[in-house]
Design an enzyme around this catalytic site. Structure first.
Site, short mmCIF file in Angstrom:
data_model
loop_
_atom_site.label_atom_id
_atom_site.label_comp_id
_atom_site.label_asym_id
_atom_site.label_seq_id
_atom_site.Cartn_x
_atom_site.Cartn_y
_atom_site.Cartn_z
N LYS A 173 0.90 -1.24 -0.08
CA LYS A 173 0.23 0.04 0.01
C LYS A 173 1.00 1.36 -0.19
O LYS A 173 1.65 1.53 0.94
CB LYS A 173 -1.10 -0.01 1.20
CG LYS A 173 -1.24 1.26 1.81
CD LYS A 173 -2.22 2.08 1.14
CE LYS A 173 -2.44 3.41 1.80
NZ LYS A 173 -1.93 4.67 1.12
N GLU A 248 9.25 2.38 11.02
CA GLU A 248 10.47 3.18 10.95
C GLU A 248 9.51 4.45 10.93
O GLU A 248 8.69 4.87 9.88
CB GLU A 248 11.29 2.93 9.48
CG GLU A 248 12.16 1.71 9.66
CD GLU A 248 13.32 1.94 10.85
OE1 GLU A 248 13.33 2.98 11.31
OE2 GLU A 248 13.95 0.95 11.26
N CYS A 282 13.66 11.48 6.31
CA CYS A 282 13.59 11.03 7.87
C CYS A 282 14.91 11.37 8.49
O CYS A 282 14.94 11.58 9.73
CB CYS A 282 13.04 9.71 8.03
SG CYS A 282 13.88 8.65 7.00
N GLU A 383 9.18 16.90 15.27
CA GLU A 383 9.44 16.55 14.08
C GLU A 383 8.68 17.61 13.02
O GLU A 383 7.36 17.60 13.19
CB GLU A 383 9.21 15.30 13.67
CG GLU A 383 9.78 15.12 11.98
CD GLU A 383 9.31 13.54 11.53
OE1 GLU A 383 8.25 13.29 11.62
OE2 GLU A 383 10.27 12.95 11.12
#
Ligand code: NAP
Length: 481
Positions: A173, A248, A282, A383
């Site tokens: 997906k 992750e 990331c 973040e």
């Protein structure tokens, strides 16, 4: 020009249906493609097809599975230029960055194709006489793969290739914001002749399809890359079914610059880590922690270098930074600029959405630097995932390590120094899964383990030999002869 439609892929067949748009973030008038909006029923059908394909695929000798992956690599390599251009158009990163990413996907497929001829198990001596002991690797079964938009080719590649070579079958997906690069990999799997049902692809709304995937009875494991919020939710759902899960997620990665660093190289490394790919890696640097004696000079050089960066459509030569991926990410960036301005004062460079001059059709934003940031500020803790850098002052090396570790995340980190002893102290004390020295915090290679620690990750690492730990299980054998 008519807009192509990209169907879902279930049991070796292309499935059509209602569609959603994939737009170019550098020019929102351009629809890159129409993708079929998958349903929970499609996920269920894909999981059942994967289950049906499992016995034959997992019984194939692993080198034969590897041979299919070599073919996928060849197909991707042949189309490298086309795929890179499409990636720039769907995700916004610059063309050289997109080329490098497709190259990496090719390398990933080749690396795991070769793993088919190794798949190392264990042979160890038994403590009993005339007993031979060994352990072989077995696949887990049907694996669900959920991927983000920021590395739309490499992340699907680094999940698919090890899953397949270990003998699993998959349901992929992709992220709705950039599904085309993943679709091209699935198309390459189809062209390579991978048997029907082994690879399945269902695009569509993450919440609805993610729930269907994690609850589909044939699914035995889920590998997810994306935000902490979704990862945490998935973990809860997967645990109810005792699925194997790998997550992750986010980061707040520091670069520490010591007074003895190669000054100019450190400036380049920080600018690269913070702003390239629009800060949407990331592993991007979002905090630079500078030792007191060079703080003022370093900040000044950083600002001057940042002013020279060219923001624009990643297809144009000379552009360093493309757009934010979409309106939501742009809004997040601008919201954190407001928060940062309240906390640390106005940015020393950047801070605005770019308009006029060819910018109006895209989600363009200036690379932005806040100075004098302290560890308790939200811009130093949360973040952002955009081209926004916090500059922080450290009294000395110990203080820098303390500040660097003072966040819930632990994905990547970088140290700029010429002092070897400091390098090894940092290696042992830094709380992150990926460490660099005298390099940007971003920029990893496929043949080594990848992943973080603390709130950034959960489960076995990805890539390199470590990937096999997630996608296979041991079967241990004792033979009396
Ligand atoms: P995201 O919103 O969490 O989405 C990631 C994927 O999950 C997408 O395919 C998304 O589908 C899907 N999804 C959304 N809701 C879901 C749900 N309830 N259940 C299951 N799947 C669901 O993250 P993103 O915005 O795409 O990516 C940015 C984030 O990824 C950042 O936090 C970044 O740090 C992280 N990231 C981490 C790594 C790493 O290796 N640690 C690498 C790259 C990115 P839709 O697109 O349809 O919503």
């Amino acid at each position: 020009m008519s807009v192509p439609t990209y169907p879902n892929y279930v049991n070796g067949a292309w499935r059509t249906g209602a569609t959603f748009e994939n737009r170019n973030p550098a020019n929102i008038d351009e629809v890159v493609g129409l993708f079929v909006r998958g349903t929970p029923e499609d996920i269920q059908a894909a999981a059942e097809a994967a289950q049906a394909a499992l016995p034959a695929w997992s019984s194939l000798p692993a080198p034969a599975r590897g041979a299919y992956l070599f073919r996928v690599a060849e197909i991707l390599e042949r189309k490298l230029e086309q795929l890179a251009e499409e990636m720039t158009r769907e995700e916004g990163k610059t063309l050289p960055e997109a080329r490098a990413e497709v190259r990496r996907s090719v390398n990933i497929f080749r690396y795991f194709a070769g793993e088919g001829a190794r798949l190392p198990g264990l042979v160890v001596p038994s403590e009993r006489e005339r007993v031979h002991t060994f352990a072989i690797r077995r696949p887990i079964g049907v694996v669900g793969l959920i991927t983000p938009w920021n590395f739309p080719s490499a992340i699907p590649a680094w999940k698919l290739a090890p899953a397949l070579v270990c003998g699993n079958t998959v349901v992929l997906k992709p992220a709705s914001a950039a599904p085309l690069s993943a679709w091209r990999i699935v198309e390459a799997c189809h062209e390579a002749g991978i048997p029907k049902g082994v690879v399945n692809f269902v695009a569509g709304a993450g919440g609805e399809l993610g729930r269907a995937l994690v609850h589909a009875p044939p699914v035995k494991a889920v590998s997810f890359t994306g935000s902490c919020a979704v990862g945490t939710w998935l973990h809860g759902e997967a645990s109810k079914r005792r699925l194997k899960i790998q997550l992750e997620m986010g980061g707040k990665n520091p670069t520490i610059v010591l007074a003895d660093a190669d000054f100019d190289q450190a400036v380049e490394n920080v600018v690269n880590g913070a702003f390239f790919s629009t800060g949407q890696k990331c592993t991007a640097t979002s905090r630079v922690i500078v030792e007191e004696p060079i703080y003022d000079r370093f900040l000044e050089a950083l600002v001057e270098r940042t002013k020279k960066l060219k923001v624009g459509n990643g297809l144009e030569p000379g552009v360093d930074i493309g757009p934010a991926i979409d309106q939501a990410q742009l809004d997040t960036d601008l919201r954190y600029i407001e928060i940062g301005t309240r906390e640390a004062g106005p940015p020393v460079v950047g801070g605005r959405r770019l308009t006029g001059d060819g910018y109006d059709k895209g989600y363009f934003i200036e690379p932005t630097i806040f100075a004098g940031v302290t560890p308790e500020m939200r811009i130093a803790q949360e973040e952002i995932f955009g081209p926004i850098l916090c500059v922080m002052r450290a009294k000395n090396f110990d203080d820098a390590i303390r500040i660097a570790n003072c966040v819930p995340f632990g994905l990547s980190a970088s140290l700029q120094t010429t002092n070897l002893s400091r390098v090894f102290e940092y290696v042992h004390r830094m709380e992150a899964g990926l460490l660099t020295v005298n390099l940007p915090s971003a920029g990893v290679e496929y043949q080594l383990p990848f992943g973080g620690t603390k709130d950034s990750s959960f489960g076995p690492k990805e890539q390199g030999p470590a990937a096999l730990e997630f996608y296979s299980d041991y079967k241990t054998v004792y033979v009396k002869y």
